[in-house]
Design a protein around this motif. Structure first.
Motif, short mmCIF file in Angstrom:
data_model
loop_
_atom_site.label_atom_id
_atom_site.label_comp_id
_atom_site.label_asym_id
_atom_site.label_seq_id
_atom_site.Cartn_x
_atom_site.Cartn_y
_atom_site.Cartn_z
N GLN A 11 0.84 -1.20 0.00
CA GLN A 11 0.00 0.00 0.00
C GLN A 11 0.88 1.25 0.00
O GLN A 11 1.99 1.24 0.53
N GLN A 12 0.36 2.33 -0.59
CA GLN A 12 1.11 3.57 -0.62
C GLN A 12 0.91 4.30 0.71
O GLN A 12 -0.14 4.89 0.96
N ALA A 13 1.94 4.23 1.55
CA ALA A 13 1.82 4.71 2.93
C ALA A 13 1.63 6.22 3.01
O ALA A 13 0.93 6.72 3.89
N ASN A 14 2.27 6.96 2.12
CA ASN A 14 2.23 8.42 2.24
C ASN A 14 0.93 9.04 1.75
O ASN A 14 0.71 10.23 1.90
N THR A 15 0.03 8.24 1.15
CA THR A 15 -1.26 8.76 0.74
C THR A 15 -2.43 8.02 1.40
O THR A 15 -3.58 8.42 1.22
N ALA A 16 -2.13 6.96 2.15
CA ALA A 16 -3.20 6.19 2.79
C ALA A 16 -3.87 7.02 3.88
O ALA A 16 -3.23 7.80 4.58
N THR A 17 -5.17 6.87 3.99
CA THR A 17 -5.91 7.59 5.02
C THR A 17 -6.92 6.66 5.67
O THR A 17 -7.28 5.61 5.12
N GLY A 18 -7.37 7.04 6.85
CA GLY A 18 -8.46 6.33 7.50
C GLY A 18 -8.21 4.86 7.70
O GLY A 18 -7.18 4.44 8.24
N ARG A 19 -9.14 4.03 7.24
CA ARG A 19 -9.09 2.58 7.46
C ARG A 19 -7.86 1.96 6.83
O ARG A 19 -7.24 1.06 7.40
N GLU A 20 -7.47 2.42 5.64
CA GLU A 20 -6.29 1.87 4.98
C GLU A 20 -5.05 2.04 5.85
O GLU A 20 -4.25 1.11 6.01
N LEU A 21 -4.91 3.23 6.41
CA LEU A 21 -3.75 3.51 7.25
C LEU A 21 -3.77 2.68 8.52
O LEU A 21 -2.74 2.15 8.95
N ARG A 22 -4.94 2.54 9.13
CA ARG A 22 -5.05 1.72 10.35
C ARG A 22 -4.73 0.26 10.06
O ARG A 22 -4.03 -0.39 10.83
N ASN A 23 -5.24 -0.26 8.95
CA ASN A 23 -4.97 -1.65 8.60
C ASN A 23 -3.49 -1.89 8.33
O ASN A 23 -2.95 -2.93 8.69
N MET A 24 -2.85 -0.92 7.70
CA MET A 24 -1.44 -1.04 7.41
C MET A 24 -0.61 -1.00 8.69
O MET A 24 0.28 -1.83 8.90
N ARG A 25 -0.92 -0.06 9.57
CA ARG A 25 -0.15 0.08 10.81
C ARG A 25 -0.38 -1.09 11.74
O ARG A 25 0.48 -1.40 12.59
N ALA A 26 -1.53 -1.78 11.61
CA ALA A 26 -1.79 -2.95 12.45
C ALA A 26 -0.85 -4.09 12.14
O ALA A 26 -0.70 -5.02 12.94
N GLN A 27 -0.19 -4.03 10.98
CA GLN A 27 0.75 -5.08 10.58
C GLN A 27 2.20 -4.69 10.83
O GLN A 27 3.11 -5.37 10.39
N VAL A 28 2.38 -3.57 11.53
CA VAL A 28 3.72 -3.00 11.75
C VAL A 28 3.98 -2.83 13.24
O VAL A 28 3.08 -2.44 13.99
N GLY A 29 5.20 -3.15 13.68
CA GLY A 29 5.60 -2.92 15.06
C GLY A 29 6.72 -1.89 15.13
O GLY A 29 7.45 -1.68 14.16
N LEU A 30 6.84 -1.23 16.28
CA LEU A 30 7.87 -0.22 16.48
C LEU A 30 8.52 -0.39 17.84
O LEU A 30 7.84 -0.53 18.86
N VAL A 31 9.85 -0.39 17.85
CA VAL A 31 10.64 -0.36 19.08
C VAL A 31 11.55 0.85 18.99
O VAL A 31 12.26 1.03 18.00
N SER A 32 11.52 1.72 20.00
CA SER A 32 12.35 2.93 19.97
C SER A 32 13.22 3.00 21.21
O SER A 32 13.09 2.20 22.14
N GLN A 33 14.13 3.98 21.22
CA GLN A 33 15.03 4.11 22.37
C GLN A 33 14.28 4.55 23.62
O GLN A 33 14.68 4.24 24.73
#
Length: 272
Positions: A92-114
């Motif tokens: 999916q094109q992350a920089n133009t995704a909005t709403g449900r598309e963006l939520r669905n995409m981020r649900a498949q992504v994890g983040l670990v930060s300092q």
């Protein structure tokens, strides 16, 4: 040194002629940047950044302070907009995704930060349950006391994988730095993400704890063939844990090569 790295990349870009009857399968591309640029006001951060990252690949993003590594990471995740170009994440094109598309995409992504970003007054288990909010939004996943049994079981399994199952009921503000980062990793993996981003995951830890966390983190992601992008100032970590290294300097990608083909001295050239 930058010129030497460019010469080395030119050699790496030459594809050998194929021979033989069978070839390795082509893996799907999970992350693709196409001529990405970012600026804040009149200040350019980087431009014309392009690369493709295959499924299961671990990529180290390195460069000096202020080169925009963390900013690029956030553009790849769709957390901040790009100023130009496009980012494709999991098809999916992350920089133009909005709403449900963006939520669905981020649900498949994890983040670990300092910064571990745990909720201090809540239990370790509740903090890990928060990692399910992307897939299962709602009040039930704000606390382990409200979460369904399946979610508590998944959180406990994640804690077992990071060696902290016995700490499930401990308040997060009673953990050491290394323990807090392990909880943050458990939170990131509890939803079985396809892609993991790690932004300087060991920067706030002492060297011994940092090494333990990196070993654990990459053992977990290798077991599941997760695609990983991590930023690091630690050259040894980039070479040890990355399959591939992207070097950001002077507002451009100056290096894109396999970790096995690089030396520590070559990476240090990015900091000159």
């Amino acid at each position: 040194m930058i010129d030497l790295l460019k010469e080395k990349q030119a050699v790496l870009d030459v594809q050998p002629a194929q021979s033989g009857a069978s070839f390795a399968p082509v893996l799907p591309v999970d992350i693709e940047a196409r001529a990405v640029s970012k600026r804040f006001g009149d200040t350019p951060i980087f431009s014309d950044v392009s690369f493709r990252l295959a499924r299961g690949e671990a990529t180290a993003l390195v460069g000096a302070n202020g080169t925009g590594k963390s900013t690029l990471l956030r553009c790849l995740m769709g957390l901040i907009p790009t100023s130009g170009g496009s980012v494709h994440l999991l098809g999916q094109q992350a920089n133009t995704a909005t709403g449900r598309e963006l939520r669905n995409m981020r649900a498949q992504v994890g983040l670990v930060s300092q910064k571990h970003n745990l909720v201090p007054r809540l239990s370790v288990l509740s903090n890990v349950v928060h990692g399910l909010l992307g897939r299962r939004p709602g009040m039930r996943h704000w606390s382990q006391a409200l979460a369904p049994q399946s979610s508590r079981d998944a959180a406990m399994q994640a804690l077992e994988r990071v060696g902290l199952a016995d700490f499930a009921n401990r308040r997060a503000d009673r953990l050491s730095g290394g323990q807090s980062q392990r909880v943050a990793i458990a939170r990131a993996i509890v939803s079985a993400p396809k892609v993991l981003f790690a932004d300087e995951p060991c920067a706030s830890l002492d060297p011994s704890a940092g090494e333990d966390v990196m070993e654990l983190f990459f053992q977990l992601v290798r077991d599941e063939a997760v695609t990983v992008v991590f930023t690091s100032h630690n050259i040894e970590h980039a070479l040890k844990y990355g399959d591939r290294v992207l070097g950001l300097a002077q507002g451009r990608i100056q290096l894109d090569a396999t970790a096995a083909s690089l030396s520590a001295a070559e990476l240090r050239g990015l900091y000159d």
